[in-house]
Design a protein around this motif. Structure first.
Motif, PDB file in Angstrom:
ATOM      1  N   GLU A 172       1.162  -1.413  -0.190  1.00  0.00           N
ATOM      2  CA  GLU A 172       0.036   0.212  -0.314  1.00  0.00           C
ATOM      3  C   GLU A 172       0.469   1.259  -0.191  1.00  0.00           C
ATOM      4  OE1 GLU A 172      -3.408  -1.644   2.675  1.00  0.00           O
ATOM      5  OE2 GLU A 172      -1.854  -0.224   3.991  1.00  0.00           O
ATOM      6  N   LEU A 173       2.016   1.138   0.120  1.00  0.00           N
ATOM      7  CA  LEU A 173       3.065   2.242   0.428  1.00  0.00           C
ATOM      8  C   LEU A 173       2.710   2.595  -0.566  1.00  0.00           C
ATOM      9  CD1 LEU A 173       5.707   1.008   2.692  1.00  0.00           C
ATOM     10  CD2 LEU A 173       3.350   2.490   3.180  1.00  0.00           C
ATOM     11  N   PRO A 174       3.738   4.340  -1.437  1.00  0.00           N
ATOM     12  CA  PRO A 174       3.224   4.903  -2.221  1.00  0.00           C
ATOM     13  C   PRO A 174       4.979   4.917  -2.823  1.00  0.00           C
ATOM     14  CG  PRO A 174       3.663   6.396  -0.169  1.00  0.00           C
ATOM     15  CD  PRO A 174       3.244   5.598   0.037  1.00  0.00           C
ATOM     16  N   ASN A 175       4.760   5.427  -3.783  1.00  0.00           N
ATOM     17  CA  ASN A 175       6.084   5.743  -4.365  1.00  0.00           C
ATOM     18  C   ASN A 175       7.043   7.130  -3.915  1.00  0.00           C
ATOM     19  OD1 ASN A 175       8.337   4.665  -6.457  1.00  0.00           O
ATOM     20  ND2 ASN A 175       7.615   6.891  -7.352  1.00  0.00           N
ATOM     21  N   PHE A 176       8.464   7.157  -3.242  1.00  0.00           N
ATOM     22  CA  PHE A 176       8.328   8.432  -3.140  1.00  0.00           C
ATOM     23  C   PHE A 176       9.597   8.538  -3.780  1.00  0.00           C
ATOM     24  CE2 PHE A 176       7.446   6.048   1.020  1.00  0.00           C
ATOM     25  CZ  PHE A 176       6.949   6.560   2.003  1.00  0.00           C
ATOM     26  N   SER A 177       9.593   9.472  -4.245  1.00  0.00           N
ATOM     27  CA  SER A 177      10.614  10.404  -5.593  1.00  0.00           C
ATOM     28  C   SER A 177      10.768  12.055  -4.748  1.00  0.00           C
ATOM     29  CB  SER A 177       9.143  11.649  -6.805  1.00  0.00           C
ATOM     30  OG  SER A 177       8.675   9.994  -7.100  1.00  0.00           O
ATOM     31  N   LEU A 178      11.598  12.365  -5.715  1.00  0.00           N
ATOM     32  CA  LEU A 178      12.249  13.410  -5.300  1.00  0.00           C
ATOM     33  C   LEU A 178      12.972  14.196  -6.932  1.00  0.00           C
ATOM     34  CD1 LEU A 178      14.806  15.226  -3.781  1.00  0.00           C
ATOM     35  CD2 LEU A 178      16.645  13.005  -4.913  1.00  0.00           C
ATOM     36  N   VAL A 179      13.243  14.896  -6.437  1.00  0.00           N
ATOM     37  CA  VAL A 179      12.772  16.037  -7.983  1.00  0.00           C
ATOM     38  C   VAL A 179      14.562  16.785  -7.268  1.00  0.00           C
ATOM     39  CG1 VAL A 179      12.405  17.610  -9.301  1.00  0.00           C
ATOM     40  CG2 VAL A 179      10.677  15.699  -8.705  1.00  0.00           C
ATOM     41  N   SER A 197      11.836   6.930  -6.675  1.00  0.00           N
ATOM     42  CA  SER A 197      12.298   7.711  -8.213  1.00  0.00           C
ATOM     43  C   SER A 197      13.199   8.496  -7.714  1.00  0.00           C
ATOM     44  CB  SER A 197      10.564   8.123  -9.051  1.00  0.00           C
ATOM     45  OG  SER A 197       9.824   6.912  -9.434  1.00  0.00           O
ATOM     46  N   CYS A 198      14.054   9.021  -8.804  1.00  0.00           N
ATOM     47  CA  CYS A 198      14.678  10.155  -8.440  1.00  0.00           C
ATOM     48  C   CYS A 198      14.872  10.792 -10.362  1.00  0.00           C
ATOM     49  CB  CYS A 198      16.279   9.700  -8.103  1.00  0.00           C
ATOM     50  SG  CYS A 198      17.104  11.475  -7.902  1.00  0.00           S
ATOM     51  N   TYR A 199      14.427  12.331  -9.858  1.00  0.00           N
ATOM     52  CA  TYR A 199      14.442  12.720 -11.755  1.00  0.00           C
ATOM     53  C   TYR A 199      15.056  14.152 -11.338  1.00  0.00           C
ATOM     54  CZ  TYR A 199      10.020  10.289 -11.586  1.00  0.00           C
ATOM     55  OH  TYR A 199       9.494   9.106 -11.724  1.00  0.00           O
ATOM     56  N   GLN A 229      15.050   9.260 -14.153  1.00  0.00           N
ATOM     57  CA  GLN A 229      15.377  10.232 -15.318  1.00  0.00           C
ATOM     58  C   GLN A 229      16.025  11.596 -15.069  1.00  0.00           C
ATOM     59  OE1 GLN A 229      11.447  11.508 -16.796  1.00  0.00           O
ATOM     60  NE2 GLN A 229      12.035  11.874 -19.069  1.00  0.00           N
ATOM     61  N   PHE A 230      17.079  11.539 -15.636  1.00  0.00           N
ATOM     62  CA  PHE A 230      18.368  12.492 -16.065  1.00  0.00           C
ATOM     63  C   PHE A 230      17.051  13.387 -17.227  1.00  0.00           C
ATOM     64  CE2 PHE A 230      21.296  15.154 -17.872  1.00  0.00           C
ATOM     65  CZ  PHE A 230      21.479  16.690 -16.798  1.00  0.00           C
ATOM     66  N   VAL A 231      16.940  15.129 -17.032  1.00  0.00           N
ATOM     67  CA  VAL A 231      17.206  15.652 -18.051  1.00  0.00           C
ATOM     68  C   VAL A 231      17.740  16.822 -17.815  1.00  0.00           C
ATOM     69  CG1 VAL A 231      14.995  17.055 -18.630  1.00  0.00           C
ATOM     70  CG2 VAL A 231      14.606  14.959 -18.218  1.00  0.00           C
ATOM     71  N   HIS A 232      18.232  17.553 -19.009  1.00  0.00           N
ATOM     72  CA  HIS A 232      18.884  18.753 -18.932  1.00  0.00           C
ATOM     73  C   HIS A 232      17.762  19.999 -19.551  1.00  0.00           C
ATOM     74  CE1 HIS A 232      22.853  21.697 -20.660  1.00  0.00           C
ATOM     75  NE2 HIS A 232      21.867  21.997 -19.545  1.00  0.00           N
ATOM     76  N   SER A 258       6.795  19.569 -17.643  1.00  0.00           N
ATOM     77  CA  SER A 258       5.496  18.172 -17.976  1.00  0.00           C
ATOM     78  C   SER A 258       6.142  17.227 -17.976  1.00  0.00           C
ATOM     79  CB  SER A 258       5.001  18.674 -18.858  1.00  0.00           C
ATOM     80  OG  SER A 258       4.406  20.410 -18.881  1.00  0.00           O
ATOM     81  N   GLN A 259       7.399  16.722 -18.921  1.00  0.00           N
ATOM     82  CA  GLN A 259       7.569  15.336 -19.099  1.00  0.00           C
ATOM     83  C   GLN A 259       8.175  14.958 -16.966  1.00  0.00           C
ATOM     84  OE1 GLN A 259      12.121  15.139 -20.853  1.00  0.00           O
ATOM     85  NE2 GLN A 259      11.774  12.971 -20.783  1.00  0.00           N
ATOM     86  N   ILE A 260       8.230  15.311 -16.846  1.00  0.00           N
ATOM     87  CA  ILE A 260       9.086  15.008 -15.011  1.00  0.00           C
ATOM     88  C   ILE A 260       7.376  14.744 -14.510  1.00  0.00           C
ATOM     89  CG2 ILE A 260       9.794  14.787 -12.877  1.00  0.00           C
ATOM     90  CD1 ILE A 260      12.411  16.582 -14.029  1.00  0.00           C
ATOM     91  N   SER A 261       7.108  15.152 -14.657  1.00  0.00           N
ATOM     92  CA  SER A 261       5.406  14.995 -14.350  1.00  0.00           C
ATOM     93  C   SER A 261       4.793  14.316 -14.269  1.00  0.00           C
ATOM     94  CB  SER A 261       3.944  17.028 -14.104  1.00  0.00           C
ATOM     95  OG  SER A 261       2.998  16.618 -13.664  1.00  0.00           O
ATOM     96  N   SER A 262       4.029  14.538 -15.504  1.00  0.00           N
ATOM     97  CA  SER A 262       3.718  13.074 -16.493  1.00  0.00           C
ATOM     98  C   SER A 262       4.309  11.605 -15.926  1.00  0.00           C
ATOM     99  CB  SER A 262       3.549  13.077 -17.876  1.00  0.00           C
ATOM    100  OG  SER A 262       2.846  13.861 -18.168  1.00  0.00           O
ATOM    101  N   THR A 263       5.400  11.946 -15.914  1.00  0.00           N
ATOM    102  CA  THR A 263       6.412  10.135 -15.115  1.00  0.00           C
ATOM    103  C   THR A 263       6.412  10.081 -14.030  1.00  0.00           C
ATOM    104  OG1 THR A 263       8.135  10.845 -17.057  1.00  0.00           O
ATOM    105  CG2 THR A 263       8.668   9.076 -15.280  1.00  0.00           C
ATOM    106  N   MET A 264       6.078  10.859 -13.462  1.00  0.00           N
ATOM    107  CA  MET A 264       5.442  10.391 -12.092  1.00  0.00           C
ATOM    108  C   MET A 264       4.492  10.271 -11.457  1.00  0.00           C
ATOM    109  SD  MET A 264       7.276  14.065 -10.023  1.00  0.00           S
ATOM    110  CE  MET A 264       6.593  14.384  -8.211  1.00  0.00           C
ATOM    111  N   THR A 265       3.300  10.587 -12.141  1.00  0.00           N
ATOM    112  CA  THR A 265       2.236  10.057 -12.418  1.00  0.00           C
ATOM    113  C   THR A 265       1.764   8.850 -13.172  1.00  0.00           C
ATOM    114  OG1 THR A 265       1.396  12.577 -12.372  1.00  0.00           O
ATOM    115  CG2 THR A 265      -0.104  10.665 -13.217  1.00  0.00           C
ATOM    116  N   SER A 266       3.192   9.110 -14.044  1.00  0.00           N
ATOM    117  CA  SER A 266       2.940   6.681 -14.745  1.00  0.00           C
ATOM    118  C   SER A 266       2.970   6.140 -13.510  1.00  0.00           C
ATOM    119  CB  SER A 266       3.473   6.446 -15.474  1.00  0.00           C
ATOM    120  OG  SER A 266       3.757   6.138 -16.096  1.00  0.00           O
ATOM    121  N   ASN A 267       4.294   6.143 -13.084  1.00  0.00           N
ATOM    122  CA  ASN A 267       4.698   5.727 -11.580  1.00  0.00           C
ATOM    123  C   ASN A 267       3.346   5.233 -10.036  1.00  0.00           C
ATOM    124  OD1 ASN A 267       7.412   5.452 -13.171  1.00  0.00           O
ATOM    125  ND2 ASN A 267       8.291   6.373 -11.446  1.00  0.00           N
TER     126      ASN A 267
END
Length: 163
Positions: A60-67, A101-103, A132-135, A148-157
């Motif tokens: 039940e635990l969420p995916n923890f994300s770091l941006v 997840s680390c963005y 994901q790394f993005v320049h 937007s790309q990072i936000s979409s990926t976080m939602t997908s996860n």
């Protein structure tokens, strides 16, 4: 150097703050990634443990994300710092059983050094997390696309974990 730490939602308010940032401050050598990662690790593990203590089941635990946003190479960039950074991230992925997840977003000119950010994401992925790394460059259009790309990926996860 001191780590500046803010816990804020990844939303359009943050995006607008980022757009204003170049008018407020200029990049400077002195970012301490390891101190920041240590603070993040403590905060995430505290939240994780609180959820378990409150009776949440592992599934039940969420995916923890770091941006992680940076304008270039950190000041803590010698081989010892790199090993420490790897251990912090590996420990976090292991503790969260892969639910991490680390963005990493590099904000700066094309010649800016972002190898450390890429390495951070690679470390997380090799150890069972995602990221994901993005320049993002310096243009507002590219920054918007990256956001937007990072936000979409976080939602997908999140959706994948719930499904």
């Amino acid at each position: 150097p001191t780590a500046i730490f803010e816990r804020i939602p990844f939303d359009w308010i943050l995006f607008n703050r980022l757009l204003k940032r170049p008018n407020i401050a200029r990049p400077s050598y002195g970012g301490n990634y390891n101190e920041s990662l240590t603070l993040v690790k403590e905060m995430i593990l505290e939240e994780y443990n609180n959820l378990l203590e409150d009776g949440a089941e592992q599934e039940e635990l969420p995916n923890f994300s770091l941006v992680f946003l940076s304008d270039g190479k950190p000041s803590d960039c010698n081989p010892g710092h790199a090993r420490e950074r790897t251990e912090i991230l590996k420990s976090l992925v292991d503790s969260l059983k892969g639910r991490f997840s680390c963005y990493a977003m590099g904000i700066g000119a094309p010649e800016t050094e972002f190898e450390v950010l890429q390495s951070m994401v690679d470390t997380v992925k090799v150890n069972g997390g995602s990221g994901q790394f993005v320049h993002a460059g310096t243009s507002t259009v590219k920054l918007s696309q990256t956001f937007s790309q990072i936000s979409s990926t976080m939602t997908s996860n999140r959706t994948t974990l719930l499904g």
